[in-house]
Design a protein around this motif. Structure first.
Motif, PDB file in Angstrom:
ATOM      1  N   ARG A 145      46.223  46.597  55.511  1.00 27.74           N
ATOM      2  CA  ARG A 145      46.440  46.622  54.057  1.00 27.74           C
ATOM      3  C   ARG A 145      47.310  45.446  53.614  1.00 27.74           C
ATOM      4  O   ARG A 145      47.013  44.768  52.634  1.00 27.74           O
ATOM      5  CB  ARG A 145      47.089  47.938  53.626  1.00 27.74           C
ATOM      6  CG  ARG A 145      47.197  48.073  52.098  1.00 27.74           C
ATOM      7  CD  ARG A 145      48.155  49.174  51.718  1.00 27.74           C
ATOM      8  NE  ARG A 145      47.697  50.491  52.106  1.00 27.74           N
ATOM      9  CZ  ARG A 145      46.866  51.242  51.376  1.00 27.74           C
ATOM     10  NH1 ARG A 145      46.397  50.787  50.227  1.00 27.74           N
ATOM     11  NH2 ARG A 145      46.510  52.438  51.795  1.00 27.74           N
ATOM     12  N   MET A 146      48.400  45.212  54.352  1.00 25.32           N
ATOM     13  CA  MET A 146      49.285  44.104  54.019  1.00 25.32           C
ATOM     14  C   MET A 146      48.542  42.771  54.108  1.00 25.32           C
ATOM     15  O   MET A 146      48.634  41.930  53.201  1.00 25.32           O
ATOM     16  CB  MET A 146      50.485  44.093  54.965  1.00 25.32           C
ATOM     17  CG  MET A 146      51.413  45.294  54.828  1.00 25.32           C
ATOM     18  SD  MET A 146      52.535  45.462  56.248  1.00 25.32           S
ATOM     19  CE  MET A 146      53.357  43.879  56.226  1.00 25.32           C
ATOM     20  N   LEU A 147      47.794  42.571  55.192  1.00 19.38           N
ATOM     21  CA  LEU A 147      47.102  41.307  55.389  1.00 19.38           C
ATOM     22  C   LEU A 147      45.979  41.135  54.368  1.00 19.38           C
ATOM     23  O   LEU A 147      45.731  40.030  53.888  1.00 19.38           O
ATOM     24  CB  LEU A 147      46.552  41.229  56.815  1.00 19.38           C
ATOM     25  CG  LEU A 147      45.865  39.923  57.206  1.00 19.38           C
ATOM     26  CD1 LEU A 147      46.715  38.710  56.866  1.00 19.38           C
ATOM     27  CD2 LEU A 147      45.513  39.935  58.702  1.00 19.38           C
ATOM     28  N   TYR A 148      45.317  42.234  54.035  1.00 19.73           N
ATOM     29  CA  TYR A 148      44.275  42.191  53.012  1.00 19.73           C
ATOM     30  C   TYR A 148      44.858  41.704  51.679  1.00 19.73           C
ATOM     31  O   TYR A 148      44.287  40.840  51.001  1.00 19.73           O
ATOM     32  CB  TYR A 148      43.667  43.576  52.853  1.00 19.73           C
ATOM     33  CG  TYR A 148      42.346  43.618  52.119  1.00 19.73           C
ATOM     34  CD1 TYR A 148      41.146  43.592  52.806  1.00 19.73           C
ATOM     35  CD2 TYR A 148      42.308  43.693  50.731  1.00 19.73           C
ATOM     36  CE1 TYR A 148      39.935  43.635  52.140  1.00 19.73           C
ATOM     37  CE2 TYR A 148      41.104  43.731  50.045  1.00 19.73           C
ATOM     38  CZ  TYR A 148      39.920  43.711  50.762  1.00 19.73           C
ATOM     39  OH  TYR A 148      38.732  43.740  50.084  1.00 19.73           O
ATOM     40  N   GLU A 149      46.027  42.253  51.320  1.00 19.48           N
ATOM     41  CA  GLU A 149      46.671  41.855  50.066  1.00 19.48           C
ATOM     42  C   GLU A 149      47.144  40.401  50.127  1.00 19.48           C
ATOM     43  O   GLU A 149      47.025  39.654  49.150  1.00 19.48           O
ATOM     44  CB  GLU A 149      47.845  42.785  49.777  1.00 19.48           C
ATOM     45  CG  GLU A 149      47.408  44.208  49.429  1.00 19.48           C
ATOM     46  CD  GLU A 149      48.566  45.166  49.295  1.00 19.48           C
ATOM     47  OE1 GLU A 149      49.720  44.755  49.621  1.00 19.48           O
ATOM     48  OE2 GLU A 149      48.348  46.315  48.877  1.00 19.48           O
ATOM     49  N   GLN A 150      47.684  39.992  51.287  1.00 16.55           N
ATOM     50  CA  GLN A 150      48.130  38.609  51.432  1.00 16.55           C
ATOM     51  C   GLN A 150      46.952  37.637  51.369  1.00 16.55           C
ATOM     52  O   GLN A 150      47.055  36.559  50.778  1.00 16.55           O
ATOM     53  CB  GLN A 150      48.883  38.443  52.756  1.00 16.55           C
ATOM     54  CG  GLN A 150      50.245  39.113  52.770  1.00 16.55           C
ATOM     55  CD  GLN A 150      50.882  39.067  54.144  1.00 16.55           C
ATOM     56  OE1 GLN A 150      50.260  39.396  55.161  1.00 16.55           O
ATOM     57  NE2 GLN A 150      52.132  38.650  54.186  1.00 16.55           N
ATOM     58  N   ALA A 151      45.833  38.040  51.973  1.00 20.97           N
ATOM     59  CA  ALA A 151      44.639  37.193  51.942  1.00 20.97           C
ATOM     60  C   ALA A 151      44.102  37.064  50.523  1.00 20.97           C
ATOM     61  O   ALA A 151      43.636  35.993  50.113  1.00 20.97           O
ATOM     62  CB  ALA A 151      43.568  37.749  52.877  1.00 20.97           C
ATOM     63  N   THR A 152      44.162  38.155  49.763  1.00 24.41           N
ATOM     64  CA  THR A 152      43.712  38.114  48.371  1.00 24.41           C
ATOM     65  C   THR A 152      44.555  37.117  47.569  1.00 24.41           C
ATOM     66  O   THR A 152      44.027  36.314  46.797  1.00 24.41           O
ATOM     67  CB  THR A 152      43.799  39.510  47.740  1.00 24.41           C
ATOM     68  OG1 THR A 152      42.944  40.403  48.457  1.00 24.41           O
ATOM     69  CG2 THR A 152      43.373  39.490  46.285  1.00 24.41           C
ATOM     70  N   LYS A 153      45.874  37.170  47.756  1.00 25.86           N
ATOM     71  CA  LYS A 153      46.757  36.228  47.069  1.00 25.86           C
ATOM     72  C   LYS A 153      46.497  34.795  47.535  1.00 25.86           C
ATOM     73  O   LYS A 153      46.551  33.843  46.735  1.00 25.86           O
ATOM     74  CB  LYS A 153      48.221  36.605  47.317  1.00 25.86           C
ATOM     75  CG  LYS A 153      48.634  37.922  46.666  1.00 25.86           C
ATOM     76  CD  LYS A 153      50.068  38.277  47.009  1.00 25.86           C
ATOM     77  CE  LYS A 153      50.475  39.605  46.371  1.00 25.86           C
ATOM     78  NZ  LYS A 153      51.859  40.001  46.749  1.00 25.86           N
ATOM     79  N   ALA A 154      46.189  34.649  48.816  1.00 25.88           N
ATOM     80  CA  ALA A 154      45.905  33.315  49.344  1.00 25.88           C
ATOM     81  C   ALA A 154      44.601  32.766  48.783  1.00 25.88           C
ATOM     82  O   ALA A 154      44.479  31.556  48.561  1.00 25.88           O
ATOM     83  CB  ALA A 154      45.843  33.364  50.871  1.00 25.88           C
ATOM     84  N   HIS A 155      43.621  33.643  48.544  1.00 23.08           N
ATOM     85  CA  HIS A 155      42.380  33.213  47.888  1.00 23.08           C
ATOM     86  C   HIS A 155      42.717  32.542  46.555  1.00 23.08           C
ATOM     87  O   HIS A 155      42.216  31.454  46.241  1.00 23.08           O
ATOM     88  CB  HIS A 155      41.475  34.425  47.612  1.00 23.08           C
ATOM     89  CG  HIS A 155      40.611  34.831  48.763  1.00 23.08           C
ATOM     90  ND1 HIS A 155      41.118  35.183  49.975  1.00 23.08           N
ATOM     91  CD2 HIS A 155      39.264  34.958  48.868  1.00 23.08           C
ATOM     92  CE1 HIS A 155      40.131  35.510  50.789  1.00 23.08           C
ATOM     93  NE2 HIS A 155      38.980  35.371  50.134  1.00 23.08           N
ATOM     94  N   TYR A 156      43.541  33.228  45.767  1.00 27.28           N
ATOM     95  CA  TYR A 156      43.918  32.704  44.450  1.00 27.28           C
ATOM     96  C   TYR A 156      44.682  31.383  44.602  1.00 27.28           C
ATOM     97  O   TYR A 156      44.425  30.415  43.882  1.00 27.28           O
ATOM     98  CB  TYR A 156      44.765  33.730  43.699  1.00 27.28           C
ATOM     99  CG  TYR A 156      45.182  33.279  42.328  1.00 27.28           C
ATOM    100  CD1 TYR A 156      44.398  33.569  41.209  1.00 27.28           C
ATOM    101  CD2 TYR A 156      46.349  32.547  42.137  1.00 27.28           C
ATOM    102  CE1 TYR A 156      44.762  33.132  39.940  1.00 27.28           C
ATOM    103  CE2 TYR A 156      46.719  32.106  40.881  1.00 27.28           C
ATOM    104  CZ  TYR A 156      45.931  32.407  39.786  1.00 27.28           C
ATOM    105  OH  TYR A 156      46.293  31.958  38.544  1.00 27.28           O
ATOM    106  N   ALA A 157      45.605  31.353  45.548  1.00 29.76           N
ATOM    107  CA  ALA A 157      46.450  30.172  45.714  1.00 29.76           C
ATOM    108  C   ALA A 157      45.643  28.947  46.125  1.00 29.76           C
ATOM    109  O   ALA A 157      45.820  27.855  45.568  1.00 29.76           O
ATOM    110  CB  ALA A 157      47.549  30.461  46.744  1.00 29.76           C
TER     111      ALA A 157
END
Length: 259
Positions: A145-157
């Motif tokens: 869950r944590m990595l999924y959320e971090q990856a989502t933010k990284a997509h945007y970044a």
């Protein structure tokens, strides 16, 4: 999609799965409201390579087609439909981790870091030239869950950083070094089974790797199947469920019984 609009660009068309097909997809995001607010036409399809998909892309006369979050492989006719090509994002630091189940495997392999890679699609699987990458550090407490959320933010970044270069045509493409490439296979719900021969560290990694939004780690006993959503290598509460393994005990802190 938000990053594209925040960068001052627009979408001429959005393509997503038909609603009845998407219900079982992990992490499915419905884009209807976003598109309605911005008057973006939506085409709902069964397969990205269907004739209606190809025709919709050609009719829109778009420069770039972003194929993100799809498990279907785009065939040459799709790759050649936009004016400039197709762009994908893969949640590893390519060429490491080509293939599927990138988030669980990064945790299971005990990597110190992973990330997302923005790249131009070609006819291979995650083999196209790299446009940009964004690193994500990992720890022994990182879960899916944590990595999924971090990856989502990284997509945007990473999209926010590169979109101005795509718009003005100055983005650079770097070929992948195939000598460094690794391929990770797909995973099934059954791969979440905890075996008594595992070490506590192995089982703990499995719990973290396949917790929400994935099906979860589990073990079977005479009482039935127990799904473990969170666990600890040390007891944190008297209510923790103790699971005996080859080198000690894993303590299940969030779990449920499936009768």
């Amino acid at each position: 999609m938000k990053a594209i609009y925040d960068a001052g660009a627009t979408l001429d068309i959005a393509i997503t799965l038909k609603d009845n097909m998407a219900k079982s997809k992990s992490g499915r995001v419905y884009i209807d409201a976003f598109c309605e607010e911005r008057s973006i036409p939506i085409t709902k399809i069964r397969n990205i390579n269907d004739p209606e998909s190809i025709q919709a892309i050609k009719d829109a006369e778009i420069d770039w087609l972003f194929i993100i979050g799809w498990s279907q492989i785009a065939k040459p006719e799709i790759l050649n439909a936009p004016n400039l090509g197709c762009i994908g994002i893969h949640p590893t630091l390519l060429p490491q981790g080509r293939g599927r189940a990138a988030i669980p495997w990064a945790i299971l392999k005990g990597l110190e870091k992973t990330g997302v890679t923005l790249f131009k699609l070609d006819e291979g699987v995650d083999t196209g030239p790299i446009i940009d990458q964004w690193e994500i550090p990992l720890s022994e407490e990182t879960d899916a869950r944590m990595l999924y959320e971090q990856a989502t933010k990284a997509h945007y970044a990473v999209l926010s950083r590169i979109l101005p270069l795509l718009i003005d045509g100055t983005a650079e493409l770097t070929p992948q070094d195939n000598r460094l490439a690794t391929e990770w296979p797909g995973r099934k719900p059954e791969d979440g089974r905890i075996d008594a021969s595992m070490t506590c560290k192995q089982a703990h990694a499995l719990v973290r790797a396949v917790t929400h939004p994935y099906p979860g780690a589990f073990y079977d006993s005479a009482e039935g199947r127990t799904i473990i959503w969170k666990a600890s290598l040390e007891r944190t509460s008297p209510s923790d469920k103790e699971l005996k393994l080859s080198d000690g005990s894993l303590f299940c802190t969030v779990w449920e019984r499936c009768d």
